[in-house]
Design a protein around this motif. Structure first.
Motif, mmCIF file in Angstrom:
data_model
loop_
_atom_site.group_PDB
_atom_site.id
_atom_site.type_symbol
_atom_site.label_atom_id
_atom_site.label_comp_id
_atom_site.label_asym_id
_atom_site.label_seq_id
_atom_site.Cartn_x
_atom_site.Cartn_y
_atom_site.Cartn_z
ATOM 1 N N HIS A 238 0.760 -0.928 -0.152
ATOM 2 C CA HIS A 238 -0.057 -0.045 -0.120
ATOM 3 C C HIS A 238 0.946 1.231 -0.010
ATOM 4 C CE1 HIS A 238 -3.679 -2.270 0.692
ATOM 5 N NE2 HIS A 238 -3.001 -2.772 1.624
ATOM 6 N N THR A 239 0.153 2.228 -0.446
ATOM 7 C CA THR A 239 1.028 3.598 -0.411
ATOM 8 C C THR A 239 -0.109 4.555 0.273
ATOM 9 O OG1 THR A 239 -0.110 4.330 -2.470
ATOM 10 C CG2 THR A 239 2.103 3.317 -2.765
ATOM 11 N N PRO B 224 -2.413 -1.263 10.244
ATOM 12 C CA PRO B 224 -1.727 -0.214 9.494
ATOM 13 C C PRO B 224 -0.320 0.022 10.174
ATOM 14 C CG PRO B 224 -3.864 0.568 10.218
ATOM 15 C CD PRO B 224 -3.627 -0.836 10.967
ATOM 16 N N ILE B 225 0.640 0.437 9.252
ATOM 17 C CA ILE B 225 2.004 0.695 9.596
ATOM 18 C C ILE B 225 2.247 1.334 10.740
ATOM 19 C CG2 ILE B 225 2.341 2.826 8.144
ATOM 20 C CD1 ILE B 225 5.078 1.536 7.226
ATOM 21 N N GLY C 28 6.831 2.186 15.680
ATOM 22 C CA GLY C 28 6.934 2.654 14.371
ATOM 23 C C GLY C 28 7.843 1.682 13.473
ATOM 24 N N PRO C 29 7.772 2.122 12.348
ATOM 25 C CA PRO C 29 8.476 1.238 11.144
ATOM 26 C C PRO C 29 10.047 1.705 11.103
ATOM 27 C CG PRO C 29 7.358 3.107 10.084
ATOM 28 C CD PRO C 29 6.869 3.047 11.620
ATOM 29 N N PHE C 30 10.820 0.796 10.766
ATOM 30 C CA PHE C 30 12.233 0.990 10.968
ATOM 31 C C PHE C 30 12.529 2.288 10.233
ATOM 32 C CE2 PHE C 30 16.424 0.600 8.845
ATOM 33 C CZ PHE C 30 17.314 0.661 9.805
ATOM 34 N N SER C 31 11.991 2.587 8.945
ATOM 35 C CA SER C 31 12.316 3.779 8.089
ATOM 36 C C SER C 31 11.025 4.334 7.608
ATOM 37 C CB SER C 31 13.344 3.461 7.274
ATOM 38 O OG SER C 31 12.816 2.578 6.102
ATOM 39 N N GLU C 32 11.398 5.534 7.093
ATOM 40 C CA GLU C 32 10.063 6.271 6.455
ATOM 41 C C GLU C 32 10.027 5.432 5.016
ATOM 42 O OE1 GLU C 32 8.106 8.565 7.347
ATOM 43 O OE2 GLU C 32 9.065 8.369 9.242
ATOM 44 N N LYS D 133 7.538 4.923 1.246
ATOM 45 C CA LYS D 133 6.309 5.458 0.469
ATOM 46 C C LYS D 133 5.564 4.424 0.054
ATOM 47 C CE LYS D 133 9.543 8.850 -1.913
ATOM 48 N NZ LYS D 133 9.803 9.331 -2.975
ATOM 49 N N GLU D 134 6.151 3.155 0.739
ATOM 50 C CA GLU D 134 5.008 2.053 0.352
ATOM 51 C C GLU D 134 5.318 0.818 1.451
ATOM 52 O OE1 GLU D 134 5.897 -0.916 -2.878
ATOM 53 O OE2 GLU D 134 4.498 0.536 -3.895
#
Length: 120
Positions: free
Chosen positions: A10-11, A52-53, A71-75, A77-78
């Motif tokens: 997803h984006t 969701p992320i 949160g996720p490891f890195s920002e 876009k997907e």
């Protein structure tokens, strides 16, 4: 038979996030039908949808102490929204399943083979 990961990505501007419950229900039903077909044809291993992320937690124990962060490891876009693990005779068969899965979930599906187990 080889195993493949069919991952749904997803984006942030994915139109799926703007759908009403009534609009998304046919997608859920199509995915359920796809899952049943995987089972019926012996290709099903496992599948799951992900929260969701923003619900992610990252653990990094590459240093002296583990570091746990929200949160996720890195920002990105997907991100990964869900997946199937399937068994297929070859990449062409896995791609055929991914095509049907993409249609069912109304999203892009990436296909990746699992590594072979090392021989003992």
């Amino acid at each position: 038979m080889s195993q493949y990961l069919l991952s749904v990505h997803h984006t942030p501007n994915d139109p799926m996030f703007d759908l009403t419950p009534e609009q998304i229900q046919p997608i859920f039903e199509a995915v359920d039908a796809f899952n049943e077909k995987l089972r019926a044809e012996g290709a099903w291993v496992f599948a799951g949808g992900l929260h969701p992320i923003e619900s992610a937690t990252t653990v990094d124990y590459t240093g002296d102490q583990p570091v746990i962060t929200d949160g996720p490891f890195s920002e990105s876009k997907e991100w990964l929204g869900g997946f199937w693990v399937i068994e297929a005779a070859d990449l062409d068969a896995a791609l055929a399943w991914a095509t049907a899965g993409s249609k069912a979930c109304a999203g892009k599906v990436e296909v990746r083979p699992f590594q072979d187990e090392p021989e003992a």
